[in-house]
Motif scaffolding. Structure first.
Motif, PDB file in Angstrom:
ATOM      1  N   UNK A   1       0.722  -1.357   0.173  1.00 50.51           N
ATOM      2  CA  UNK A   1      -0.272   0.060  -0.109  1.00 50.51           C
ATOM      3  C   UNK A   1       0.692   1.380   0.293  1.00 50.51           C
ATOM      4  N   UNK A   2       0.488   2.202  -0.166  1.00 49.52           N
ATOM      5  CA  UNK A   2       1.664   3.688  -1.064  1.00 49.52           C
ATOM      6  C   UNK A   2       0.622   4.482   0.445  1.00 49.52           C
ATOM      7  N   UNK A   3       1.089   5.397   0.912  1.00 50.97           N
ATOM      8  CA  UNK A   3       0.960   6.744   1.962  1.00 50.97           C
ATOM      9  C   UNK A   3      -0.100   7.952   0.884  1.00 50.97           C
ATOM     10  N   UNK A   4      -0.721   8.413   1.764  1.00 55.01           N
ATOM     11  CA  UNK A   4      -1.564   9.504   1.033  1.00 55.01           C
ATOM     12  C   UNK A   4      -1.590  10.009  -0.101  1.00 55.01           C
ATOM     13  N   UNK A   5      -2.214   9.972  -1.664  1.00 54.97           N
ATOM     14  CA  UNK A   5      -1.963  10.224  -2.649  1.00 54.97           C
ATOM     15  C   UNK A   5      -2.827  11.995  -3.021  1.00 54.97           C
ATOM     16  N   UNK A   6      -3.367  12.252  -2.886  1.00 55.33           N
ATOM     17  CA  UNK A   6      -4.257  13.462  -2.650  1.00 55.33           C
ATOM     18  C   UNK A   6      -3.161  14.672  -3.228  1.00 55.33           C
ATOM     19  N   UNK A   7      -1.594  15.067  -3.104  1.00 51.28           N
ATOM     20  CA  UNK A   7      -1.213  15.791  -3.710  1.00 51.28           C
ATOM     21  C   UNK A   7      -0.039  15.343  -4.433  1.00 51.28           C
ATOM     22  N   UNK A   8      -0.076  14.664  -4.300  1.00 51.55           N
ATOM     23  CA  UNK A   8       0.785  13.279  -5.605  1.00 51.55           C
ATOM     24  C   UNK A   8       0.094  13.718  -6.512  1.00 51.55           C
ATOM     25  N   UNK A   9      -1.215  13.287  -7.209  1.00 54.18           N
ATOM     26  CA  UNK A   9      -1.962  14.038  -8.471  1.00 54.18           C
ATOM     27  C   UNK A   9      -2.212  14.086  -8.615  1.00 54.18           C
ATOM     28  N   UNK A  10      -3.176  14.842 -10.403  1.00 50.46           N
ATOM     29  CA  UNK A  10      -3.240  15.743 -10.453  1.00 50.46           C
ATOM     30  C   UNK A  10      -4.988  15.975  -9.969  1.00 50.46           C
ATOM     31  N   UNK A  11      -5.125  16.968 -10.071  1.00 53.86           N
ATOM     32  CA  UNK A  11      -6.459  17.348  -9.365  1.00 53.86           C
ATOM     33  C   UNK A  11      -7.731  16.618 -10.608  1.00 53.86           C
ATOM     34  N   UNK A  12      -8.448  15.876  -9.425  1.00 53.86           N
ATOM     35  CA  UNK A  12      -9.478  15.330  -9.995  1.00 53.86           C
ATOM     36  C   UNK A  12     -10.800  15.112  -8.944  1.00 53.86           C
ATOM     37  N   UNK A  13     -11.547  15.269  -9.100  1.00 53.68           N
ATOM     38  CA  UNK A  13     -13.106  15.920  -8.751  1.00 53.68           C
ATOM     39  C   UNK A  13     -13.656  14.604  -7.981  1.00 53.68           C
ATOM     40  N   UNK A  14     -13.279  13.377  -8.410  1.00 52.50           N
ATOM     41  CA  UNK A  14     -13.799  12.214  -8.146  1.00 52.50           C
ATOM     42  C   UNK A  14     -12.878  11.739  -7.072  1.00 52.50           C
TER      43      UNK A  14
ATOM     44  N   UNK B   1      -8.292   7.324   1.412  1.00 51.44           N
ATOM     45  CA  UNK B   1      -6.889   8.811   1.894  1.00 51.44           C
ATOM     46  C   UNK B   1      -5.787   7.291   0.876  1.00 51.44           C
ATOM     47  N   UNK B   2      -5.637   6.282   0.995  1.00 53.90           N
ATOM     48  CA  UNK B   2      -4.666   4.986   0.546  1.00 53.90           C
ATOM     49  C   UNK B   2      -5.481   4.806  -0.521  1.00 53.90           C
ATOM     50  N   UNK B   3      -4.568   4.153  -1.419  1.00 55.64           N
ATOM     51  CA  UNK B   3      -5.041   3.137  -2.487  1.00 55.64           C
ATOM     52  C   UNK B   3      -3.927   2.541  -3.122  1.00 55.64           C
ATOM     53  N   UNK B   4      -3.926   1.763  -3.924  1.00 54.81           N
ATOM     54  CA  UNK B   4      -3.040   0.933  -4.695  1.00 54.81           C
ATOM     55  C   UNK B   4      -3.526   0.097  -6.274  1.00 54.81           C
ATOM     56  N   UNK B   5      -2.317   0.199  -6.542  1.00 53.58           N
ATOM     57  CA  UNK B   5      -3.352  -0.078  -8.185  1.00 53.58           C
ATOM     58  C   UNK B   5      -2.306  -1.686  -8.633  1.00 53.58           C
ATOM     59  N   UNK B   6      -3.335  -2.582  -9.563  1.00 63.11           N
ATOM     60  CA  UNK B   6      -3.422  -3.766  -8.868  1.00 63.11           C
ATOM     61  C   UNK B   6      -3.441  -4.045 -10.109  1.00 63.11           C
ATOM     62  N   UNK B   7      -2.400  -4.653 -11.856  1.00 64.64           N
ATOM     63  CA  UNK B   7      -2.252  -4.130 -13.111  1.00 64.64           C
ATOM     64  C   UNK B   7      -2.812  -6.303 -13.385  1.00 64.64           C
TER      65      UNK B   7
ATOM     66  N   UNK C   1      -8.205   2.164   0.082  1.00 64.92           N
ATOM     67  CA  UNK C   1      -8.014   1.821   1.994  1.00 64.92           C
ATOM     68  C   UNK C   1      -8.398   3.007   2.733  1.00 64.92           C
ATOM     69  N   UNK C   2      -8.859   2.746   3.990  1.00 67.59           N
ATOM     70  CA  UNK C   2      -9.170   3.394   5.224  1.00 67.59           C
ATOM     71  C   UNK C   2      -7.438   3.334   5.873  1.00 67.59           C
ATOM     72  N   UNK C   3      -7.610   4.438   6.335  1.00 67.60           N
ATOM     73  CA  UNK C   3      -6.215   4.771   6.948  1.00 67.60           C
ATOM     74  C   UNK C   3      -5.922   4.529   8.202  1.00 67.60           C
ATOM     75  N   UNK C   4      -7.530   4.476   8.785  1.00 64.69           N
ATOM     76  CA  UNK C   4      -7.514   4.336  10.295  1.00 64.69           C
ATOM     77  C   UNK C   4      -7.386   3.112  10.494  1.00 64.69           C
TER      78      UNK C   4
END
Length: 265
Positions: A1-14, A24-30, A44-47
């Protein structure tokens, strides 16, 4: 899992909505399904404790889930191709059938014209031949109509309705009897009250109760159709009765003609 990605991605409303909701946690599985590639994003839920997030069973679950979702996505293109293929086969078959039908019709027309020409050439022209031809056509038409009438009198291709059981027969008897007693009593009361000027019972009451109690599954037997048909018939008859200088025989014929045509329409 990666840490918070909100400030590392281009702005997306969704994605911002997911972040505000706490994911605030996410991971991509190819995934790769026979060349159809993509990535499934899991939030994922960071809590939640990191031990649960990094658990081997959880990792296997999301990996297999990614392949499952990828397979469903990869199926869309083949499904569309199958639909187009079936549609093309249907159109081709219909085109072949249409060509065959037109060929049969045209070929049959040519044969009939040839036979007519042979018959006309073999017979001497005269009014007798025309009369004979007219009688032959009339006989063929009468034969066809007689066969159709005979089949229709036997119900055509419709199956005979099953007979009522004893319980259904008893309920039918009771229902018809109570209905006619009720309306007959009301008719007698109204006739006495108005000194014979008005009455209630209508001639088609027997037919109506037959539909209601013996043919309950028929569309015409449904209460909505029965009620609206009676209202329509009474309204039509009432309006026709106000037409001046109309013969009674014409009024009695015109009312059912209008009502039956309107109900069939």
């Amino acid at each position: 899992m990666s840490n918070s990605f909100a400030n590392l991605q281009a702005y997306d409303e969704r994605l911002q909505c997911f972040a505000k909701a706490g994911f605030t946690l996410a991971t991509g599985i190819p995934f790769d399904v026979y060349g159809y590639q993509g990535i499934v994003i899991f939030f994922g839920n960071p809590h939640i404790a990191e031990t649960k997030l990094h658990d081997e069973r959880n990792s296997k679950f999301i990996k297999h889930t990614a392949q499952f979702i990828g397979t469903a996505a990869a199926l869309q293109a083949p499904l569309q191709e199958i639909k187009r293929y079936k549609k093309r086969i249907y159109e081709d078959n219909w085109h072949v059938l249409k060509v065959k039908m037109l060929s049969v019709v045209r070929f049959g027309g040519v044969i009939r014209e040839q036979k007519r020409g042979q018959n006309s050439s073999s017979q001497k022209p005269g009014p007798g031949n025309n009369v004979k031809w007219a009688f032959m056509r009339a006989g063929e038409w009468a034969k066809v109509q007689a066969v159709l009438w005979w089949k229709k009198s036997h119900g055509g291709n419709a199956a005979i309705p099953p007979p009522f059981s004893n319980t259904q027969s008893v309920w039918t008897f009771v229902g018809v009897l109570v209905t006619h007693i009720m309306f007959s009593g009301m008719n007698v009361a109204i006739t006495k009250k108005t000194q014979g000027e008005l009455d209630l019972v209508l001639p088609p009451l027997g037919a109506l109760t037959t539909l209601q109690f013996a043919l309950t599954a028929a569309p015409a037997s449904q209460p909505r159709n029965a009620i609206f048909s009676q209202i329509f018939a009474l309204t039509t008859a009432l309006f026709i009765s106000y037409i001046p200088n109309m013969e009674p025989w014409l009024r009695d014929s015109l009312a059912p003609a209008i009502v039956i045509t309107g109900m069939a329409r």
